[in-house]
Design a protein around this motif. Structure first.
Motif, PDB file in Angstrom:
ATOM      1  N   LEU A 114      -1.988   9.309   2.806  1.00  0.00           N
ATOM      2  CA  LEU A 114      -3.214   8.835   2.516  1.00  0.00           C
ATOM      3  C   LEU A 114      -3.085   7.999   1.181  1.00  0.00           C
ATOM      4  O   LEU A 114      -3.867   6.701   1.172  1.00  0.00           O
ATOM      5  CB  LEU A 114      -4.590   9.458   2.473  1.00  0.00           C
ATOM      6  CG  LEU A 114      -5.161   9.668   3.774  1.00  0.00           C
ATOM      7  CD1 LEU A 114      -6.467  10.807   3.500  1.00  0.00           C
ATOM      8  CD2 LEU A 114      -5.733   8.507   4.542  1.00  0.00           C
ATOM      9  N   ASP A 115      -2.545   8.392   0.218  1.00  0.00           N
ATOM     10  CA  ASP A 115      -2.410   7.872  -1.041  1.00  0.00           C
ATOM     11  C   ASP A 115      -1.493   6.612  -1.007  1.00  0.00           C
ATOM     12  O   ASP A 115      -1.471   5.685  -2.179  1.00  0.00           O
ATOM     13  CB  ASP A 115      -1.757   8.769  -1.974  1.00  0.00           C
ATOM     14  CG  ASP A 115      -0.721   9.444  -1.897  1.00  0.00           C
ATOM     15  OD1 ASP A 115      -0.332   9.649  -0.696  1.00  0.00           O
ATOM     16  OD2 ASP A 115       0.061   9.814  -2.661  1.00  0.00           O
ATOM     17  N   HIS A 116      -0.931   6.311   0.217  1.00  0.00           N
ATOM     18  CA  HIS A 116      -0.161   5.159   0.395  1.00  0.00           C
ATOM     19  C   HIS A 116      -0.777   4.143   1.494  1.00  0.00           C
ATOM     20  O   HIS A 116      -0.218   3.152   1.673  1.00  0.00           O
ATOM     21  CB  HIS A 116       1.204   5.494   0.826  1.00  0.00           C
ATOM     22  CG  HIS A 116       2.133   6.228  -0.345  1.00  0.00           C
ATOM     23  ND1 HIS A 116       2.995   5.757  -1.118  1.00  0.00           N
ATOM     24  CD2 HIS A 116       1.954   7.476  -0.881  1.00  0.00           C
ATOM     25  CE1 HIS A 116       3.563   6.599  -2.093  1.00  0.00           C
ATOM     26  NE2 HIS A 116       2.775   7.747  -1.962  1.00  0.00           N
ATOM     27  N   VAL A 132       4.899  -0.773   4.370  1.00  0.00           N
ATOM     28  CA  VAL A 132       4.369   0.509   3.802  1.00  0.00           C
ATOM     29  C   VAL A 132       5.616   1.619   4.092  1.00  0.00           C
ATOM     30  O   VAL A 132       6.528   1.613   5.348  1.00  0.00           O
ATOM     31  CB  VAL A 132       3.210   0.939   4.831  1.00  0.00           C
ATOM     32  CG1 VAL A 132       2.749   2.379   4.792  1.00  0.00           C
ATOM     33  CG2 VAL A 132       2.041  -0.094   4.514  1.00  0.00           C
ATOM     34  N   THR A 133       5.655   2.586   2.982  1.00  0.00           N
ATOM     35  CA  THR A 133       6.750   3.522   3.202  1.00  0.00           C
ATOM     36  C   THR A 133       6.382   4.694   4.287  1.00  0.00           C
ATOM     37  O   THR A 133       7.264   5.184   4.948  1.00  0.00           O
ATOM     38  CB  THR A 133       7.210   3.998   2.030  1.00  0.00           C
ATOM     39  OG1 THR A 133       6.135   4.844   1.341  1.00  0.00           O
ATOM     40  CG2 THR A 133       7.710   3.027   1.073  1.00  0.00           C
ATOM     41  N   LEU A 166      11.769   2.695  -3.378  1.00  0.00           N
ATOM     42  CA  LEU A 166      11.886   3.982  -2.941  1.00  0.00           C
ATOM     43  C   LEU A 166      10.765   4.656  -2.141  1.00  0.00           C
ATOM     44  O   LEU A 166      10.974   5.098  -0.880  1.00  0.00           O
ATOM     45  CB  LEU A 166      12.530   4.855  -4.068  1.00  0.00           C
ATOM     46  CG  LEU A 166      12.797   6.303  -3.492  1.00  0.00           C
ATOM     47  CD1 LEU A 166      14.192   6.164  -2.408  1.00  0.00           C
ATOM     48  CD2 LEU A 166      13.161   7.265  -4.801  1.00  0.00           C
ATOM     49  N   GLY A 167       9.564   4.466  -2.387  1.00  0.00           N
ATOM     50  CA  GLY A 167       8.525   5.232  -1.851  1.00  0.00           C
ATOM     51  C   GLY A 167       8.545   6.865  -2.235  1.00  0.00           C
ATOM     52  O   GLY A 167       9.205   7.201  -3.382  1.00  0.00           O
ATOM     53  N   SER A 208       9.429   8.612   6.780  1.00  0.00           N
ATOM     54  CA  SER A 208       9.111   7.919   5.739  1.00  0.00           C
ATOM     55  C   SER A 208      10.666   6.628   5.511  1.00  0.00           C
ATOM     56  O   SER A 208      11.628   7.090   6.137  1.00  0.00           O
ATOM     57  CB  SER A 208       9.146   8.384   4.457  1.00  0.00           C
ATOM     58  OG  SER A 208      10.295   9.264   4.038  1.00  0.00           O
ATOM     59  N   VAL A 209      10.360   5.619   5.051  1.00  0.00           N
ATOM     60  CA  VAL A 209      11.377   4.754   4.909  1.00  0.00           C
ATOM     61  C   VAL A 209      11.167   4.236   3.418  1.00  0.00           C
ATOM     62  O   VAL A 209      10.250   4.047   2.752  1.00  0.00           O
ATOM     63  CB  VAL A 209      11.573   3.520   5.839  1.00  0.00           C
ATOM     64  CG1 VAL A 209      11.747   4.071   7.043  1.00  0.00           C
ATOM     65  CG2 VAL A 209      10.230   2.685   5.681  1.00  0.00           C
TER      66      VAL A 209
END
Length: 279
Positions: free
Chosen positions: A60-62, A55-56, A186-187, A140-141
């Motif tokens: 919520l959409d991720h 998970v990046t 990338l995310g 984020s990553v």
């Protein structure tokens, strides 16, 4: 198999890329050959069989389908999944799963592993995942999947096999590790994250966001929102060495026709036909 979520599919470079991504709606990807998922904004029924997810970030959409993913694997008597996500998200995600456990009265067994830029995860003997810093509005990553091979060191290449065997058995390392960036994810991120990590431009397959496209959507504002504009890609077109580039996570402000028109106007050759729009 149940068809419970939008799904696109592309077979390239001996990999199958599956999933769907639209900004503020949902993002989820699967690479079956690598047995990994990227992001959990929704979960196609078939994806639950994949045991490892990266998970990046926790928008919520991720991440909205994370409890669904965990719960479905429990109900189907599968082993608990392993989920990698930014360190700062571990506590809140644990609280979320605990809340759903109380609501659902069912277990939420999984292994949550916090990651930070610079970490490496060994997927298999051949595959290593490295964690890369990205630039979004929350921690984020991104992730690079490296193909790992070992090659005989030059000083031993002229020796017969039995002699190489004896040297190895004596405890001397006779090979070097060589890595090749097989896939980059990338995310959500500003473009500087790619500039700071050349592997994004070098990976055989790149999955990236291109959230905004219209000329009247100013890049300065887009970057503050932690996203990439089409013009950022145009400016960097000569950097992309990838064999395949998949662009998605388009804003819902555009329909499919508009997305194609905007991109084809600025990149009529579609980066030498390497660029695929995830529509």
């Amino acid at each position: 198999m149940l068809d419970n979520a939008p799904l696109r599919k592309l077979e390239v470079n001996d990999l199958t890329i599956e999933g769907y991504s639209r900004a503020a709606v949902q993002s989820y990807w699967r690479i079956p050959e690598m047995k990994v998922l990227f992001d959990l904004g929704l979960q196609p029924w078939d994806f639950m069989g994949t045991p490892t997810s990266f998970v990046t970030h926790a928008h919520l959409d991720h991440v909205a389908a994370l409890p669904v993913y965990v719960s479905r694997r429990r109900m189907m008597k599968m082993d608990p999944p392993t989920i990698y996500l930014p360190e700062s998200a571990i506590g809140p995600v644990q609280q979320m799963l605990s809340a759903f456990q109380r609501l659902d009265r069912g277990g939420m067994p999984c292994e949550l592993i916090g990651v930070k830029p610079g970490d490496e995860i060994e997927l298999s003997r051949e595959l290593i995942v490295s964690v890369v810093a990205t630039k979004h509005t929350i921690p984020s990553v991104g992730y690079i999947v490296w193909q790992r091979r070992r090659k005989l060191k030059p000083e031993y290449q002229s020796l017969p096999g039995d002699q190489i065997r004896d040297i190895r058995l004596s405890g001397v390392e006779v090979t070097d590790e060589h890595r090749f960036p097989k896939l980059a994810y990338l995310g959500d991120s500003r473009p500087e994250a790619m500039d700071a990590c050349p592997a994004f431009y070098e990976a055989e397959t790149l999955i990236m966001e291109m959230t905004f496209l219209a000329p009247d959507h100013r890049r300065e504002k887009i970057h503050k929102m932690g996203h990439i504009h089409l013009d950022d890609v145009v400016d960097r077109r000569d950097r992309f060495q990838n064999k395949t580039i998949i662009a998605g996570h388009f804003s819902v402000r555009y329909n499919d026709r508009q997305i194609k028109n905007y991109v084809e106007e600025k990149l009529p050759d579609m980066l030498d036909q390497r660029l695929h729009l995830w529509l």
